[in-house]
Write a protein that holds these residues in place. Structure first.
Motif, PDB file in Angstrom:
ATOM      1  N   SER A  74      -6.733  36.504 -26.101  1.00  0.00           N
ATOM      2  CA  SER A  74      -6.796  37.080 -24.758  1.00  0.00           C
ATOM      3  C   SER A  74      -5.400  37.184 -24.152  1.00  0.00           C
ATOM      4  CB  SER A  74      -7.701  36.220 -23.877  1.00  0.00           C
ATOM      5  OG  SER A  74      -7.734  36.714 -22.576  1.00  0.00           O
ATOM      6  N   HIS A  75      -4.599  36.155 -24.348  1.00  0.00           N
ATOM      7  CA  HIS A  75      -3.228  36.146 -23.830  1.00  0.00           C
ATOM      8  C   HIS A  75      -2.408  37.268 -24.471  1.00  0.00           C
ATOM      9  CE1 HIS A  75       0.459  34.431 -22.174  1.00  0.00           C
ATOM     10  NE2 HIS A  75       0.988  34.547 -23.374  1.00  0.00           N
ATOM     11  N   ARG A  76      -2.540  37.405 -25.794  1.00  0.00           N
ATOM     12  CA  ARG A  76      -1.801  38.465 -26.496  1.00  0.00           C
ATOM     13  C   ARG A  76      -2.248  39.843 -26.031  1.00  0.00           C
ATOM     14  NH1 ARG A  76      -2.649  35.144 -31.639  1.00  0.00           N
ATOM     15  NH2 ARG A  76      -0.773  33.865 -31.685  1.00  0.00           N
ATOM     16  N   ALA A  77      -3.546  40.020 -25.814  1.00  0.00           N
ATOM     17  CA  ALA A  77      -4.055  41.302 -25.329  1.00  0.00           C
ATOM     18  C   ALA A  77      -3.494  41.600 -23.939  1.00  0.00           C
ATOM     19  CB  ALA A  77      -5.578  41.296 -25.306  1.00  0.00           C
ATOM     20  N   GLY A  78      -3.422  40.570 -23.097  1.00  0.00           N
ATOM     21  CA  GLY A  78      -2.843  40.740 -21.766  1.00  0.00           C
ATOM     22  C   GLY A  78      -1.375  41.098 -21.836  1.00  0.00           C
ATOM     23  N   GLU A  79      -0.635  40.446 -22.725  1.00  0.00           N
ATOM     24  CA  GLU A  79       0.784  40.764 -22.900  1.00  0.00           C
ATOM     25  C   GLU A  79       0.966  42.201 -23.381  1.00  0.00           C
ATOM     26  OE1 GLU A  79       2.319  37.779 -25.545  1.00  0.00           O
ATOM     27  OE2 GLU A  79       3.058  36.570 -23.869  1.00  0.00           O
ATOM     28  N   GLN A  80       0.112  42.626 -24.328  1.00  0.00           N
ATOM     29  CA  GLN A  80       0.204  43.989 -24.839  1.00  0.00           C
ATOM     30  C   GLN A  80      -0.088  44.994 -23.743  1.00  0.00           C
ATOM     31  OE1 GLN A  80       1.307  44.996 -27.945  1.00  0.00           O
ATOM     32  NE2 GLN A  80       1.325  46.967 -26.894  1.00  0.00           N
ATOM     33  N   SER A  81      -1.086  44.697 -22.916  1.00  0.00           N
ATOM     34  CA  SER A  81      -1.425  45.575 -21.805  1.00  0.00           C
ATOM     35  C   SER A  81      -0.255  45.691 -20.829  1.00  0.00           C
ATOM     36  CB  SER A  81      -2.672  45.046 -21.089  1.00  0.00           C
ATOM     37  OG  SER A  81      -3.006  45.861 -20.011  1.00  0.00           O
ATOM     38  N   LEU A  82       0.381  44.572 -20.526  1.00  0.00           N
ATOM     39  CA  LEU A  82       1.544  44.600 -19.637  1.00  0.00           C
ATOM     40  C   LEU A  82       2.699  45.375 -20.261  1.00  0.00           C
ATOM     41  CD1 LEU A  82       1.622  40.979 -18.192  1.00  0.00           C
ATOM     42  CD2 LEU A  82       1.121  43.090 -16.964  1.00  0.00           C
ATOM     43  N   SER A  83       2.885  45.210 -21.553  1.00  0.00           N
ATOM     44  CA  SER A  83       3.939  45.936 -22.252  1.00  0.00           C
ATOM     45  C   SER A  83       3.673  47.441 -22.207  1.00  0.00           C
ATOM     46  CB  SER A  83       4.027  45.453 -23.700  1.00  0.00           C
ATOM     47  OG  SER A  83       5.013  46.173 -24.401  1.00  0.00           O
ATOM     48  N   ASP A  84       2.417  47.830 -22.442  1.00  0.00           N
ATOM     49  CA  ASP A  84       2.052  49.247 -22.377  1.00  0.00           C
ATOM     50  C   ASP A  84       2.292  49.811 -20.974  1.00  0.00           C
ATOM     51  OD1 ASP A  84       1.285  49.017 -25.024  1.00  0.00           O
ATOM     52  OD2 ASP A  84      -0.881  49.001 -24.586  1.00  0.00           O
ATOM     53  N   LEU A  85       1.896  49.065 -19.959  1.00  0.00           N
ATOM     54  CA  LEU A  85       2.108  49.510 -18.576  1.00  0.00           C
ATOM     55  C   LEU A  85       3.598  49.627 -18.255  1.00  0.00           C
ATOM     56  CD1 LEU A  85      -0.635  47.498 -16.663  1.00  0.00           C
ATOM     57  CD2 LEU A  85      -0.513  49.976 -16.927  1.00  0.00           C
ATOM     58  N   SER A  86       4.371  48.681 -18.754  1.00  0.00           N
ATOM     59  CA  SER A  86       5.814  48.702 -18.519  1.00  0.00           C
ATOM     60  C   SER A  86       6.440  49.939 -19.162  1.00  0.00           C
ATOM     61  CB  SER A  86       6.452  47.432 -19.077  1.00  0.00           C
ATOM     62  OG  SER A  86       7.843  47.456 -18.899  1.00  0.00           O
ATOM     63  N   GLU A  87       6.012  50.268 -20.373  1.00  0.00           N
ATOM     64  CA  GLU A  87       6.528  51.459 -21.047  1.00  0.00           C
ATOM     65  C   GLU A  87       6.153  52.723 -20.286  1.00  0.00           C
ATOM     66  OE1 GLU A  87       5.417  51.572 -25.177  1.00  0.00           O
ATOM     67  OE2 GLU A  87       6.144  49.527 -25.506  1.00  0.00           O
ATOM     68  N   ARG A  88       4.903  52.786 -19.801  1.00  0.00           N
ATOM     69  CA  ARG A  88       4.470  53.950 -19.023  1.00  0.00           C
ATOM     70  C   ARG A  88       5.298  54.079 -17.743  1.00  0.00           C
ATOM     71  NH1 ARG A  88      -1.689  53.429 -18.030  1.00  0.00           N
ATOM     72  NH2 ARG A  88      -1.232  55.200 -16.687  1.00  0.00           N
ATOM     73  N   LEU A  89       5.557  52.958 -17.105  1.00  0.00           N
ATOM     74  CA  LEU A  89       6.359  52.962 -15.881  1.00  0.00           C
ATOM     75  C   LEU A  89       7.775  53.431 -16.178  1.00  0.00           C
ATOM     76  CD1 LEU A  89       6.683  52.348 -12.881  1.00  0.00           C
ATOM     77  CD2 LEU A  89       7.137  49.971 -13.495  1.00  0.00           C
ATOM     78  N   GLU A  90       8.365  52.931 -17.255  1.00  0.00           N
ATOM     79  CA  GLU A  90       9.727  53.333 -17.636  1.00  0.00           C
ATOM     80  C   GLU A  90       9.788  54.836 -17.893  1.00  0.00           C
ATOM     81  OE1 GLU A  90      12.614  51.673 -17.748  1.00  0.00           O
ATOM     82  OE2 GLU A  90      11.626  49.875 -16.976  1.00  0.00           O
ATOM     83  N   ARG A  91       8.775  55.371 -18.597  1.00  0.00           N
ATOM     84  CA  ARG A  91       8.753  56.818 -18.869  1.00  0.00           C
ATOM     85  C   ARG A  91       8.616  57.607 -17.570  1.00  0.00           C
ATOM     86  NH1 ARG A  91       5.472  55.204 -23.289  1.00  0.00           N
ATOM     87  NH2 ARG A  91       3.590  55.843 -22.178  1.00  0.00           N
ATOM     88  N   ALA A  92       7.744  57.150 -16.671  1.00  0.00           N
ATOM     89  CA  ALA A  92       7.553  57.835 -15.399  1.00  0.00           C
ATOM     90  C   ALA A  92       8.825  57.795 -14.563  1.00  0.00           C
ATOM     91  CB  ALA A  92       6.389  57.207 -14.632  1.00  0.00           C
ATOM     92  N   LEU A  93       9.511  56.665 -14.559  1.00  0.00           N
ATOM     93  CA  LEU A  93      10.759  56.556 -13.807  1.00  0.00           C
ATOM     94  C   LEU A  93      11.843  57.444 -14.417  1.00  0.00           C
ATOM     95  CD1 LEU A  93      10.858  52.721 -13.051  1.00  0.00           C
ATOM     96  CD2 LEU A  93      10.505  54.581 -11.407  1.00  0.00           C
ATOM     97  N   ALA A  94      11.869  57.504 -15.747  1.00  0.00           N
ATOM     98  CA  ALA A  94      12.859  58.351 -16.414  1.00  0.00           C
ATOM     99  C   ALA A  94      12.602  59.814 -16.086  1.00  0.00           C
ATOM    100  CB  ALA A  94      12.818  58.126 -17.917  1.00  0.00           C
ATOM    101  N   LYS A  95      11.328  60.206 -16.092  1.00  0.00           N
ATOM    102  CA  LYS A  95      10.988  61.592 -15.738  1.00  0.00           C
ATOM    103  C   LYS A  95      11.360  61.886 -14.293  1.00  0.00           C
ATOM    104  CE  LYS A  95       7.233  63.167 -18.659  1.00  0.00           C
ATOM    105  NZ  LYS A  95       5.822  63.569 -18.678  1.00  0.00           N
ATOM    106  N   ALA A  96      11.092  60.947 -13.417  1.00  0.00           N
ATOM    107  CA  ALA A  96      11.384  61.153 -12.002  1.00  0.00           C
ATOM    108  C   ALA A  96      12.876  61.288 -11.755  1.00  0.00           C
ATOM    109  CB  ALA A  96      10.816  59.999 -11.175  1.00  0.00           C
ATOM    110  N   GLY A  97      13.676  60.698 -12.611  1.00  0.00           N
ATOM    111  CA  GLY A  97      15.127  60.753 -12.431  1.00  0.00           C
ATOM    112  C   GLY A  97      15.787  61.904 -13.159  1.00  0.00           C
ATOM    113  N   GLU A  98      15.013  62.749 -13.852  1.00  0.00           N
ATOM    114  CA  GLU A  98      15.580  63.889 -14.569  1.00  0.00           C
ATOM    115  C   GLU A  98      16.156  64.902 -13.585  1.00  0.00           C
ATOM    116  OE1 GLU A  98      12.596  65.598 -17.071  1.00  0.00           O
ATOM    117  OE2 GLU A  98      12.517  63.859 -18.408  1.00  0.00           O
ATOM    118  N   PRO A  99      17.274  65.544 -13.968  1.00  0.00           N
ATOM    119  CA  PRO A  99      17.859  66.572 -13.097  1.00  0.00           C
ATOM    120  C   PRO A  99      16.859  67.720 -12.895  1.00  0.00           C
ATOM    121  CG  PRO A  99      19.336  66.036 -14.934  1.00  0.00           C
ATOM    122  CD  PRO A  99      18.044  65.329 -15.158  1.00  0.00           C
ATOM    123  N   GLY A 100      16.868  68.279 -11.715  1.00  0.00           N
ATOM    124  CA  GLY A 100      15.998  69.388 -11.410  1.00  0.00           C
ATOM    125  C   GLY A 100      14.652  68.962 -10.854  1.00  0.00           C
ATOM    126  N   ARG A 101      14.383  67.695 -10.862  1.00  0.00           N
ATOM    127  CA  ARG A 101      13.117  67.196 -10.292  1.00  0.00           C
ATOM    128  C   ARG A 101      13.362  66.812  -8.853  1.00  0.00           C
ATOM    129  NH1 ARG A 101       8.356  66.035 -12.755  1.00  0.00           N
ATOM    130  NH2 ARG A 101       8.386  66.266 -14.983  1.00  0.00           N
TER     131      ARG A 101
END
Length: 104
Positions: A74-101
């Motif tokens: 359960s702990h590992r599944a929770g860590e994986q879920s947090l890691s997945d969310l963190s990656e999604r957040l990083e991608r969204a932030l990177a997209k938001a910071g792209e020139p022209g946006r």
């Protein structure tokens, strides 16, 4: 340090005392673990299906190991879920910071 001078702690399992070598700084955790094991052993003993203390201890160890592995999974599944969310957040932030946006 000889074995006779090692610090020990007494714990009770199914009414029988055991003296365990244990550093003073780990005695509280040992006692807590022993109480948990004693409760598990009493639970098995009260069902009356297993008679010998050794078999009761083995069944308790298997049950506690199952609890531990379930909690770890359960702990590992929770860590994986947090890691997945963190990656999604990083991608969204990177997209938001792209020139022209435009940012709101």
């Amino acid at each position: 340090m000889s074995d006779t001078s090692r610090p020990t702690t007494e714990v009770t399992l199914l009414g029988k005392p055991y003296v365990i070598a244990c550093p003073p700084e780990e005695q509280d955790q040992l006692k807590r673990s022993a109480r948990y094991l004693d409760r598990a052993m009493h639970g098995i003993h009260s069902r009356g299906k297993v008679l010998g203390a050794e078999k009761i201890a083995i069944m308790a160890a298997l049950n506690i190991t199952h609890e531990l592995l379930t909690a770890l999974d359960s702990h590992r599944a929770g860590e994986q879920s947090l890691s997945d969310l963190s990656e999604r957040l990083e991608r969204a932030l990177a997209k938001a910071g792209e020139p022209g946006r435009q940012t709101p």
